[in-house]
Design a protein around this motif. Structure first.
Motif, mmCIF file in Angstrom:
data_model
loop_
_atom_site.group_PDB
_atom_site.id
_atom_site.type_symbol
_atom_site.label_atom_id
_atom_site.label_comp_id
_atom_site.label_asym_id
_atom_site.label_seq_id
_atom_site.Cartn_x
_atom_site.Cartn_y
_atom_site.Cartn_z
ATOM 1 N N LEU A 81 57.265 48.357 53.950
ATOM 2 C CA LEU A 81 56.334 49.888 53.966
ATOM 3 C C LEU A 81 57.351 50.512 54.394
ATOM 4 N N ASN A 82 57.346 50.457 55.637
ATOM 5 C CA ASN A 82 58.430 51.379 56.609
ATOM 6 C C ASN A 82 59.533 51.919 56.411
ATOM 7 N N PRO A 83 60.281 53.284 56.490
ATOM 8 C CA PRO A 83 61.736 53.169 56.172
ATOM 9 C C PRO A 83 62.289 52.605 57.868
ATOM 10 N N TRP A 84 61.925 52.632 58.965
ATOM 11 C CA TRP A 84 62.967 52.289 59.942
ATOM 12 C C TRP A 84 62.835 50.521 59.944
ATOM 13 N N ASN A 85 62.322 49.502 58.593
ATOM 14 C CA ASN A 85 61.916 48.105 58.774
ATOM 15 C C ASN A 85 63.341 48.443 58.078
ATOM 16 N N LEU A 86 64.114 49.271 56.933
ATOM 17 C CA LEU A 86 64.928 48.828 56.543
ATOM 18 C C LEU A 86 66.287 49.179 57.677
ATOM 19 N N ASP A 87 66.459 49.583 58.705
ATOM 20 C CA ASP A 87 67.338 49.377 59.424
ATOM 21 C C ASP A 87 67.283 47.923 60.121
ATOM 22 N N ALA A 88 66.390 47.366 60.724
ATOM 23 C CA ALA A 88 66.744 45.842 61.290
ATOM 24 C C ALA A 88 66.835 45.165 60.014
ATOM 25 N N LEU A 89 66.480 44.970 58.414
ATOM 26 C CA LEU A 89 66.813 44.309 57.825
ATOM 27 C C LEU A 89 68.466 44.795 57.531
ATOM 28 N N GLY A 117 70.540 47.024 45.996
ATOM 29 C CA GLY A 117 70.734 46.282 47.654
ATOM 30 C C GLY A 117 69.817 47.562 48.695
ATOM 31 N N ILE A 118 69.774 47.207 50.284
ATOM 32 C CA ILE A 118 68.658 48.071 50.891
ATOM 33 C C ILE A 118 69.424 49.925 50.859
ATOM 34 N N GLN A 119 70.255 49.824 50.499
ATOM 35 C CA GLN A 119 70.767 51.700 50.322
ATOM 36 C C GLN A 119 70.090 52.691 49.289
ATOM 37 N N ALA A 120 70.139 51.352 48.055
ATOM 38 C CA ALA A 120 69.564 52.013 46.790
ATOM 39 C C ALA A 120 68.138 52.325 46.899
ATOM 40 N N ALA A 121 67.036 51.566 47.717
ATOM 41 C CA ALA A 121 66.339 51.853 47.391
ATOM 42 C C ALA A 121 64.862 52.682 49.150
ATOM 43 N N ARG A 122 66.730 53.134 49.700
ATOM 44 C CA ARG A 122 66.327 53.648 50.766
ATOM 45 C C ARG A 122 65.153 54.786 50.652
ATOM 46 N N GLU A 123 65.708 55.834 49.151
ATOM 47 C CA GLU A 123 65.575 57.355 49.427
ATOM 48 C C GLU A 123 64.264 56.989 49.200
ATOM 49 N N SER A 124 63.805 55.975 47.699
ATOM 50 C CA SER A 124 62.141 56.343 47.809
ATOM 51 C C SER A 124 61.401 55.633 48.717
ATOM 52 N N ILE A 125 61.604 55.200 49.379
ATOM 53 C CA ILE A 125 60.531 53.999 50.747
ATOM 54 C C ILE A 125 60.364 54.928 51.443
ATOM 55 N N GLU A 126 61.510 56.373 51.840
ATOM 56 C CA GLU A 126 61.287 57.030 52.263
ATOM 57 C C GLU A 126 60.167 58.105 52.156
ATOM 58 N N LEU A 127 60.496 58.522 50.647
ATOM 59 C CA LEU A 127 59.909 59.238 49.693
ATOM 60 C C LEU A 127 58.382 59.190 49.782
ATOM 61 N N VAL A 128 57.615 57.527 49.637
ATOM 62 C CA VAL A 128 56.464 57.575 49.354
ATOM 63 C C VAL A 128 56.219 57.185 50.862
ATOM 64 N N TYR A 129 56.890 56.982 51.530
ATOM 65 C CA TYR A 129 56.520 57.185 53.026
ATOM 66 C C TYR A 129 55.726 58.528 53.785
ATOM 67 N N ASP A 130 56.579 59.333 53.523
ATOM 68 C CA ASP A 130 56.370 61.397 53.455
ATOM 69 C C ASP A 130 54.746 61.648 52.771
ATOM 70 N N ILE A 131 54.984 60.314 51.276
ATOM 71 C CA ILE A 131 54.169 61.577 50.534
ATOM 72 C C ILE A 131 52.506 60.651 51.256
ATOM 73 N N ARG A 132 52.929 59.528 51.703
ATOM 74 C CA ARG A 132 51.783 58.718 52.726
ATOM 75 C C ARG A 132 51.131 59.147 54.098
ATOM 76 N N CYS A 133 51.845 59.977 54.696
ATOM 77 C CA CYS A 133 51.431 60.605 55.734
ATOM 78 C C CYS A 133 51.317 61.564 56.133
ATOM 79 N N LYS A 134 51.847 62.420 54.727
ATOM 80 C CA LYS A 134 51.424 64.451 54.823
ATOM 81 C C LYS A 134 49.818 64.727 54.184
ATOM 82 N N LYS A 135 49.346 65.742 55.245
ATOM 83 C CA LYS A 135 48.483 66.358 54.663
ATOM 84 C C LYS A 135 48.671 67.213 53.132
#
Length: 310
Positions: free
Chosen positions: A106-114, A281-299
């Motif tokens: 759900l969150n970009p930082w979880n990818l770092d741990a994975l 893999g993880i890197q391929a998925a990273r940009e879209s997860i970061e983007l959607v997280y930004d969308i979710r948090c944006k006003k």
């Protein structure tokens, strides 16, 4: 023959994974789901052991490894979004590779741990990004790469899928578990847009509620107006007249990209790619997860000429 196990086998998307495992010549050792409506197993792997408790499922795989010298090669994950992170880790701890439905986390930082856990493990993490295999999208990417033009493409993305009141009661209606509309029904599209048109340069959200979101994205090679909704009341009139519950449209420079067909076999293609040494893999998925997280948090910002509403 590769050995598979699957978590979330009673879920909506699980049959696509079962079909893919069967078609790539895999063997399903075990399946897990807290719901026991899993008669679908009879169509693919009737001999697979089935569990409704995670602890017994985990113990069974461990016993196979230690007592029968049967190793698990892949763990397929079809569980709710918020459980993916934990189940991927379980697969890696078992010495297997994880093939996970969208989104990995759900969150970009979880990818770092994975990534750290993956480096310490025998297995790898793979994300199902099936639109990257769709013939129409592959053709679009080839067109963009070969165009050589400096101007940006004009893109309109609309995806409306009618969901009943059950949606709000289920985990999908809980933003903390699903990530909301943008992640739950939109992450594949956002991944596809970035894969085809390059990195994100601008990101505005114009409208946001529990069922509908819209916004504007600017990529290196495209300006994109997007609209996502699970509200059946937003469906175009012709869909309602024809009794259709889903409307999906992508236009590029006012030309419709037809990709409504061809979805059914893309999981098998994804599995084939993984087994042949490819996969995303993880890197391929990273940009879209970061983007959607930004969308979710944006006003939200006021609707401008860059976007439209149906």
């Amino acid at each position: 023959m590769k050995n598979f196990a699957i978590i979330g086998v009673a879920g909506y998307v699980a049959p696509r994974h079962l079909k893919a495992i069967k078609e790539v010549g895999g063997d399903l050792l075990a399946a897990l789901d807290k719901f026991d409506s899993v008669g679908i197993l009879d169509s693919y792997f009737p001999e697979a052991d089935f569990f409704v408790e995670f602890e017994r499922f985990d113990r069974h795989l461990e016993k196979l490894k230690r007592q029968a010298n049967v190793n698990l090669d892949f763990l397929s994950i079809c569980t709710p979004n918020y459980l993916h992170d934990s189940h991927i880790r379980m697969g890696l701890r078992s010495g297997a590779s994880a093939i996970c439905e969208k989104p990995l986390v759900l969150n970009p930082w979880n990818l770092d741990a994975l990534e750290s856990i993956e480096l310490e493990s025998e297995g790898n993490v793979y994300s199902i990004l099936q639109l990257r295999y769709h013939p129409a999208i592959l053709g679009l990417k080839k067109q963009v790469v070969n165009s050589g033009i400096n101007t940006k493409y004009e893109v309109d993305l609309t995806y409306i899928v009618s969901r009943g009141s059950w949606y709000d009661v289920s985990w999908k209606g809980d933003v903390s578990k699903s990530g909301g509309v943008a992640l739950n029904i939109g992450v594949h599209f956002f991944d596809m847009l970035g894969w085809v048109f390059g990195k994100v340069q601008e990101n505005f959200v114009h409208y946001k509620d529990e069922k509908t979101m819209s916004g504007y994205l600017e990529f290196e090679k495209a300006r994109v107006r997007w609209y996502l909704s699970i509200d059946g009341g937003k469906l175009p009139d012709f869909c309602v007249a024809e009794g259709k519950k889903t409307y999906r449209s992508i236009t590029v420079n006012n030309k419709e990209i037809e990709f409504s067909e061809g979805f059914t076999d893309l999981h098998t293609v994804s599995y084939e790619d993984v087994l042949s040494g490819g996969g995303y893999g993880i890197q391929a998925a990273r940009e879209s997860i970061e983007l959607v997280y930004d969308i979710r948090c944006k006003k939200t910002v006021k609707l401008g000429e860059k976007h439209f509403l149906l």
